[in-house]
Scaffold this motif. Structure first.
Motif, short mmCIF file in Angstrom:
data_model
loop_
_atom_site.label_atom_id
_atom_site.label_comp_id
_atom_site.label_asym_id
_atom_site.label_seq_id
_atom_site.Cartn_x
_atom_site.Cartn_y
_atom_site.Cartn_z
N GLU A 282 30.65 44.04 30.46
CA GLU A 282 32.03 43.99 30.95
C GLU A 282 32.32 45.32 31.62
N GLY A 307 30.85 40.88 34.20
CA GLY A 307 32.24 40.49 34.38
C GLY A 307 33.09 41.66 34.83
N GLN A 356 30.61 37.17 37.41
CA GLN A 356 31.94 36.57 37.26
C GLN A 356 33.00 37.60 37.63
N CYS A 365 32.77 32.46 39.58
CA CYS A 365 31.42 32.92 39.23
C CYS A 365 30.43 32.46 40.27
N SER A 459 36.87 37.16 30.66
CA SER A 459 35.41 37.34 30.68
C SER A 459 34.76 36.85 29.40
#
Length: 478
Positions: A282, A307, A356, A365, A459
């Motif tokens: 992330e 993400g 994504q 995505c 996410s």
């Protein structure tokens, strides 16, 4: 189909996805903190902050665009920059007594769980995952109390040489420091003046002043590090975040290179006895270009999924040399440009299987054509993510699965048809014949209770949905 039936059907589809989560175990590291939150509901309090200082100094500071906060004027400049654009932003603070005293003199409205790991782990435990192992290098009592008290949410410890999983409230350390981030939330339509300019916030969002205490080191302590292969054997996936908190140098002479080397070791040890683990990075708002590059060079090559939001993907492709594309995304946030940036990432990193990106208006995505999940399955993961986000935005937090009944009632935003049309046209473009593009319009809450953690919620929901569907498909093929 009438609206009520549509809401019921969507809610049931979300519950069906979540029911499959009970077979999923996840490991999360590294960043957890307490968020002290101030809500701006009108321009008066912003104006009072501006009036404490010389307006010309603030205007000049906005132009300089400070990437670290060492003085209140730098904070006010970056806050106004965020509010003028209506975009989320996070800037680290270089703490000193006078600056801390100034911030502590502000009145905050509430304190809550913060940090990507903290927010995501609480959410996933409520979504009934089999096991959520959430690790943070520092765990004070106050922080431990902010983890929800559920049997599936656990902290990893080594006791008498053995790996032990216990609740966070049973695992805190009295001497561990507390990391506090200061969050400034604002709604759409706030008005205030700076010099001759009248500023009106175009949409609700937040500005984060991020604490970087020297005691916080982004590593897994040595005794637990030896147990990472064992942890890897009992999980299906991992979500890693917080690398934006790594500093260039520390008081003991260690550098960011030292901690990136440790981070790479952590990932390899986690996968040592289980090569099938899916690892999600992330991303976050990172002011330092050097730090961004090190994450791209050291962490990205070791993960499966990525993400981020549109600003973050723009910053990522910028340090890869795509200056114009980055500038276009920052300026216009067109979905075509975001998809192009996602394709660049998949071309650059063979290990990445899914990129994504979430924005105010959609979650999208991109993956390669040979991905095991079909378009409909991928869309289900994104739709669940939008419902989770709209629920959190409307209620401020998700406390039980039934709260999603509120989220499904929020309609897709008004740009959904246009976005779908653009994506369908791109799917027919020769440039994307080797890829699957999936997009779901966001469900916009006009004046959300909170915007902090919405991206993390999106996410995490989409990633766990992805892992769950992959696992189901693999089990059926055995």
């Amino acid at each position: 189909m009438d609206k009520d039936n549509g809401h019921v059907e969507l809610y049931n589809e979300c519950i069906e996805c979540i029911n499959n989560f009970s077979d999923i175990s996840v490991f999360l590291a590294y960043n957890v903190n307490v968020d002290a939150i101030k809500f701006f509901k009108d321009g008066q309090e912003v104006q009072e902050l501006i009036d404490q200082f010389d307006e010309k100094e603030i205007i000049d500071m906005i132009e300089k665009y400070p990437r670290k906060i060492t003085h209140p004027v730098e904070f006010i400049a970056r806050l106004i920059h965020s509010m003028r654009a209506g975009k989320p932003s996070e800037v680290p603070i270089l703490e000193n007594k006078s600056l801390n005293d100034w911030f502590n003199g502000l009145k905050y409205d509430e304190e809550r769980m913060g940090g990507q790991v903290g927010i995501i782990s609480n959410l996933l435990s409520i979504l009934n995952l089999k096991r959520v192992i959430a690790y943070t290098p520092i765990l004070s009592k106050k922080q431990a109390e902010m983890f929800v008290n559920r049997e599936n949410l656990l902290y990893p410890l080594v006791i008498d040489g053995n790996l032990v999983l216990k609740k966070h409230i049973e695992s805190y350390r009295e001497d561990d420091p507390l990391k506090i981030n200061r969050i400034f939330e604002y709604i759409e339509g706030i008005e205030f003046n700076l010099g001759d300019e009248k500023i009106i916030t175009p949409q609700a969002n937040r500005f984060i002043v991020a604490s970087r205490p020297d005691a916080l080191r982004f590593e897994i302590k040595e005794d637990l590090k030896k147990k990472l292969p064992e942890i890897g054997e009992i999980i299906d996936c991992a979500i890693l975040s917080g690398y934006q908190g790594i500093k260039e140098t520390y008081s003991d002479g260690k550098t960011d290179e030292y901690y990136f080397e440790k981070a790479e070791e952590d990932i390899k040890l986690l996968k040592q006895n289980n090569k099938n683990i899916k690892i999600h990075l992330e991303f976050a708002s990172i002011q330092s270009k050097s730090l961004r590059k090190k994450i791209a060079d050291r962490i990205l090559p070791n993960v499966n999924c990525l993400g981020m939001d549109d600003t973050e993907i723009a910053n990522l492709v910028h340090i890869m040399g795509h200056d114009k594309l980055s500038e276009d995304i920052i300026k216009n946030s067109r979905i075509e440009d975001v998809i192009e940036a996602s394709k660049i990432l998949l071309e650059e990193y063979d290990n990445l299987e899914l990129v994504q990106t979430h924005t105010m208006y959609y979650i999208m995505c991109l993956c390669r054509k040979d991905n095991p999940l079909n378009d409909e399955e991928l869309k289900k993961t994104l739709e669940l993510a939008t419902v989770l986000a709209s629920t959190k935005a409307k209620l401020g937090n998700i406390l039980k699965i039934e709260d999603l009944r509120e989220g499904v009632r929020i309609p897709h935003n008004k740009y959904g048809d246009s976005l779908n049309s653009i994506v369908e046209n791109l799917k027919n473009n020769d440039e994307y014949q080797d890829y699957k593009i999936t997009m779901v319009p966001s469900r916009l809450v006009k004046n959300p209770k909170s915007t902090v953690g919405l991206g993390d919620t999106i996410s995490a929901g989409a990633f766990i949905g992805y892992v769950s569907l992959l696992k189901n498909k693999n089990n059926k093929n055995i």
